[in-house]
Each structure stands twice: as structure tokens, then as C-alpha cells.
Design an enzyme around this catalytic site. Structure first.
Site, PDB file in Angstrom:
ATOM      1  N   SER A  16       0.812  -1.219   0.000  1.00 52.31           N
ATOM      2  CA  SER A  16       0.000   0.000   0.000  1.00 52.31           C
ATOM      3  C   SER A  16       0.846   1.270   0.000  1.00 52.31           C
ATOM      4  O   SER A  16       0.366   2.324  -0.414  1.00 52.31           O
ATOM      5  CB  SER A  16      -0.944   0.004   1.206  1.00 52.31           C
ATOM      6  OG  SER A  16      -0.229  -0.159   2.422  1.00 52.31           O
ATOM      7  N   ASP A  35       4.365  -8.272   5.956  1.00 54.92           N
ATOM      8  CA  ASP A  35       4.870  -9.509   6.565  1.00 54.92           C
ATOM      9  C   ASP A  35       4.942  -9.319   8.078  1.00 54.92           C
ATOM     10  O   ASP A  35       4.592 -10.211   8.856  1.00 54.92           O
ATOM     11  CB  ASP A  35       6.269  -9.835   6.035  1.00 54.92           C
ATOM     12  CG  ASP A  35       6.303 -10.134   4.549  1.00 54.92           C
ATOM     13  OD1 ASP A  35       5.937  -9.246   3.760  1.00 54.92           O
ATOM     14  OD2 ASP A  35       6.698 -11.251   4.189  1.00 54.92           O
ATOM     15  N   HIS A  47       0.231   5.337   6.718  1.00 55.33           N
ATOM     16  CA  HIS A  47       0.694   5.592   5.357  1.00 55.33           C
ATOM     17  C   HIS A  47       1.204   7.031   5.246  1.00 55.33           C
ATOM     18  O   HIS A  47       1.006   7.835   6.157  1.00 55.33           O
ATOM     19  CB  HIS A  47      -0.442   5.347   4.359  1.00 55.33           C
ATOM     20  CG  HIS A  47      -0.906   3.924   4.343  1.00 55.33           C
ATOM     21  ND1 HIS A  47      -1.905   3.464   5.180  1.00 55.33           N
ATOM     22  CD2 HIS A  47      -0.493   2.859   3.611  1.00 55.33           C
ATOM     23  CE1 HIS A  47      -2.093   2.171   4.956  1.00 55.33           C
ATOM     24  NE2 HIS A  47      -1.254   1.780   4.019  1.00 55.33           N
TER      25      HIS A  47
END
Length: 438
Positions: free
Chosen positions: A109, A221, A365
Site C-alpha cells: 500500500s 509480513d 501511510h
């Protein structure tokens, strides 16, 4: 509009839930099904109109999440047209910035552009691909500082950058195949999609054009899989295997390619050192439950060791000599993320807090302003010798490296060694430095 934005947000949260609870998620079925593509096309048909894109960006600009336009500022590098070879180079170690014909990106993302122009939490899942630091092509370097917008000063015919808002399968995504929620398990599939997409593009000479691929992966991950894995101690080894499989595929199937391998930062330390408003904590639990949920508290030392090991892997893969000795393929570690620190500013209550103008409303983000910083840092890394690269970022244009007549090339491990030999007055043949420098 709020209804459709909310629908996109709910869809994304559902996908995260699926990924968290499936032992071995599969990229094609989770992210590329026709049903999901149809849903995304429908939503972006409404959310992706130019009027609504611009309205969102204006709202983000009022929150200082869009970079200040660099009006009346000359491009920092003088006469960039000089740094494109008259004849295409035959070696990846002799690439000037203007020799890059094609630009592409792999990732999650952070490369799909989630929330870059968002002004509310509900807008975060909208993929603002045209603003992405490594692959966005909206505007120009003055208004949207990205790697493609920098490179277009050297080669105006650059192909592959993303524009506007939309999903990975949209034409406007260009050669940005990144997907929200993607992990290193998905890299091999993404690499295949990328090669197929570039190979079929009418403006690309697949055999002759030089391609620059920027890769950043691994945060999911850590955030979405680490605490659900039955064997978390094996994650670093699996991460390394996934990286090598994808890079090997690119080496074997896409000639004339330089890979910018952006190192995985210590996301655990970074997020926990940040001083953020209370509104950020709920989104952190959604986007990164393995670092902000009870599972992390129970195994904090183990998970910290895993993140540290994965960061080291992301540095080592590009520097272990595996891809040395090739003229048409190279992987270069770009480590600006490894010691990245967010600046602080005094808030309205007089408290010294993290500068959230660089972050999207979820505080996870990056905003477009943050992307501009990242683009500047990535560009600087590309023009710094291996072993002498910056490991942090700074405000836009505070430092902006430029090619020179004495050294016009993008640095690789091989040509860095050549430069060092010249400095020391030794034989200038391109030997491989045995020491793994970043």
C-alpha cells in the site's frame, strides 16, 4: 460520495481480515479476482472522477498534506538533457538518469498510494497512485515531487508512471503493480504481472529499453503475518527466499533492468517512537495488529528480533554478490529508510508532536508531502556510492544530488568499486568489493 468511500474502506478492512486469518494467502485470488476488480472499477468510476480527485487534494492541501509548490525555483540539476547517452548504453553500470526509458514499481500500500491525498480516515484506502514517491507521474516535480517527475527532466519520453487514482489493474496505474496488503509471498506473482505488462506495451522496446524497477516490501509480513505465523522464527528466511525468487525472475525475464531495492526500515521502532494523537491508535490496530495488539505484548522480544533480522535481509540480498557480473541487470540497495526519523512540530496545545502533515489520516501511510520527501531521498540514494548512501530523509530540496560530468552515472556496486579504485590510483578495472556495504 461518503457512502462509496465507506464501501471501499469496508472492502479493504475485509481483505485485511482475510489475510490475517488465512494461513497461506494467495495473491491472485485475494487481489486479482474478477469480482474484486469489478467492485473496484465501479467504486473508482465514482471516486476517481477528476473533480473528486481535485476536491480531495484541495482538502488535503488545507491540512498541509500536499507539498508546497516550488514555483520560481529552477530544477536543481543544470542542463539535465546532457545526462542521456547519444547511444543506448550496453551496461547497467553505465546508466545515466536520462537513459532510463521505462519506470515500474512493486510493493504494497505504500507504493499503491493509499491515503496520499486523504483528509479523512475513510479516504485512506483510495489508491492515489499518481502521487506515489517511486512511480507517480501527476503534475510535475514542482507540484508533485516523485522519482518519475525527476527523471522526466532528463528523459521527457519516460514510460510507465502512474496517474490519477485507481487500482493496480487500471490503465492509469501504468507499471505500478503494487497492491494494498501485499506481502513478500506475493512478489513472484507481481513480478510476472509486471513483466507481462511491460512486454505488451506498444511504446516499450522490451529488449532494448532500460528499465528502472523500485521495490519496497515487507511491512505487511511484519504487520499482518508475523503474529499469526506458526513458525515466526522462520520469517526472515522466508522473506529472503521470496525476495530472491522475484529478483531472479526479473533477472531471467526482463533484460536491461536496474532494481532500486529500498531497504525495509525498523517499522517497530519508528512507529513506537512517534508522538501521535489518540486518533491514530485505532487505525494502527487495523493496519498493523501484530505490532499494536495483544499478540505483540506477549512476544515483544521475539518480534523485535524478527523485524531486525528482516531489515538485515533486505540490505543483504542486494549486496551479497548474487547479481554481480551482469551487464543487463543489477540490484542496488537504497537504505534511506533504515534510520528514518519523522520531524516534530509544536501543536496547538504547545506539545512537541510528530509532524503528521507527512502522514495520511491513519498515521500509518504517507501523505503526498511525505511521499515528496521519500522521492527526494530515493533520488539522492541513487546518486550516492554504495557504502556512502544516506540513511535518513530531509525536507524537500534541502539536499538534492545531481549527476556531474566527472560522474554522470547511477551508482551500482560494480561502478562504485571502479570509482574507489580510481580514487586510490589503482587499476581501474571493475573488480567486486568483497565487503557488503550499503
Amino acid at each position: 460520495m461518503r457512502l462509496f468511500t465507506a464501501a471501499l474502506f469496508v472492502q479493504f478492512c475485509f481483505l485485511l481480515h482475510v489475510r490475517e486469518n488465512v494461513a497461506t494467502p494467495t495473491f491472485p485470488s485475494a487481489f486479482s479476482s474478477r469480482v474484486e476488480m469489478g467492485i473496484k472499477d465501479f467504486l473508482y468510476g465514482i471516486l476517481g472522477t477528476n473533480e473528486r480527485v481535485q476536491a480531495r487534494r484541495q482538502a488535503a492541501k488545507r491540512l498541509q498534506k500536499i507539498q508546497t509548490e516550488l514555483n520560481n525555483v529552477p530544477f536543481p540539476c543544470s542542463d539535465p538533457s546532457k545526462y542521456r547517452s547519444a547511444k543506448k548504453p550496453t551496461s547497467v553500470h553505465q546508466l545515466m538518469p536520462g537513459d532510463i526509458d521505462v519506470i515500474a514499481a512493486l510493493g504494497d500500500s505504500l507504493t499503491a498510494g493509499f491515503g496520499a491525498s486523504a483528509s479523512t480516515q475513510l479516504q485512506v484506502p483510495i489508491e492515489n497512485r499518481g502521487l506515489v514517491w517511486s512511480i507517480g507521474g501527476d503534475g510535475s516535480w514542482r507540484s508533485v515531487l516523485t522519482l518519475p517527475n525527476i527523471l522526466r527532466q532528463f528523459n521527457p519520453e519516460l514510460v510507465g508512471f502512474s496517474t490519477g487514482d485507481g487500482p493496480a489493474h487500471a490503465y492509469s496505474a501504468g507499471f505500478n503493480v503494487a497492491e494494498g496488503g501485499a506481502t513478500s509471498d506475493d512478489l513472484a506473482f507481481m513480478a510476472k504481472v509486471l513483466v507481462k505488462r511491460i512486454k505488451s506495451h506498444p511504446k516499450v522496446n522490451f529488449q532494448e529499453d532500460w528499465k528502472l524497477v523500485t521495490l519496497l516490501i515487507g511491512n505487511n509480513d511484519i504487520c499482518l503475518e508475523m503474529c499469526y505465523s506458526e513458525q515466526p522464527q522462520e520469517m526472515a528466511a522466508r522473506f529472503k527466499k521470496n525476495l530472491i525468487n522475484a529478483l531472479d525472475y526479473l533477472r531471467d525475464n526482463m533484460p536491461r533492468t536496474l532494481v532500486n531495492f529500498v531497504a525495509l526500515g525498523r517499522i517497530d521502532l519508528l512507529l513506537m517512537q512517534m508522538k501521535l494523537p489518540l486518533s491514530c491508535y485505532a487505525p494502527h490496530r487495523i493496519f498493523c495488529p501484530c505490532l499494536f495488539g495483544p499478540r505483540y505484548d506477549r512476544s515483544k522480544n521475539l518480534y523485535s528480533d524478527i523485524v531486525h533480522a528482516m531489515t538485515n535481509v533486505s540490505l543483504e540480498v542486494a549486496n551479497d554478490g548474487r547479481y554481480d557480473g551482469l551487464d543487463n541487470f543489477a540490484v542496488v540497495s537504497q537504505p534511506f529508510t533504515t534510520r528514518l526519523i519523522f520531524p516534530t512540530r509544536i501543536n496547538n496545545f504547545g506539545h512537541n508532536m510528530t509532524d503528521i502533515s507527512l502522514l495520511s489520516p491513519d498515521c500509518f501511510h504517507l501523505s503526498q508531502s511525505g511521499y515528496a520527501r521519500a522521492a527526494n531521498a530515493l533520488w539522492n540514494n541513487m546518486l550516492e556510492p554504495v557504502g556512502e548512501k544516506s540513511m535518513d530523509w530531509a525536507d524537500v530540496l534541502t539536499k538534492f544530488n545531481c549527476p556531474s560530468e566527472s560522474w554522470p552515472y547511477i551508482y551500482t556496486r560494480i561502478n562504485t568499486n571502479s570509482v574507489r579504485l580510481k580514487r586510490s590510483g589503482e587499476n581501474t578495472s571493475m573488480k567486486i568489493n568483497e565487503k557488503n556495504n550499503y
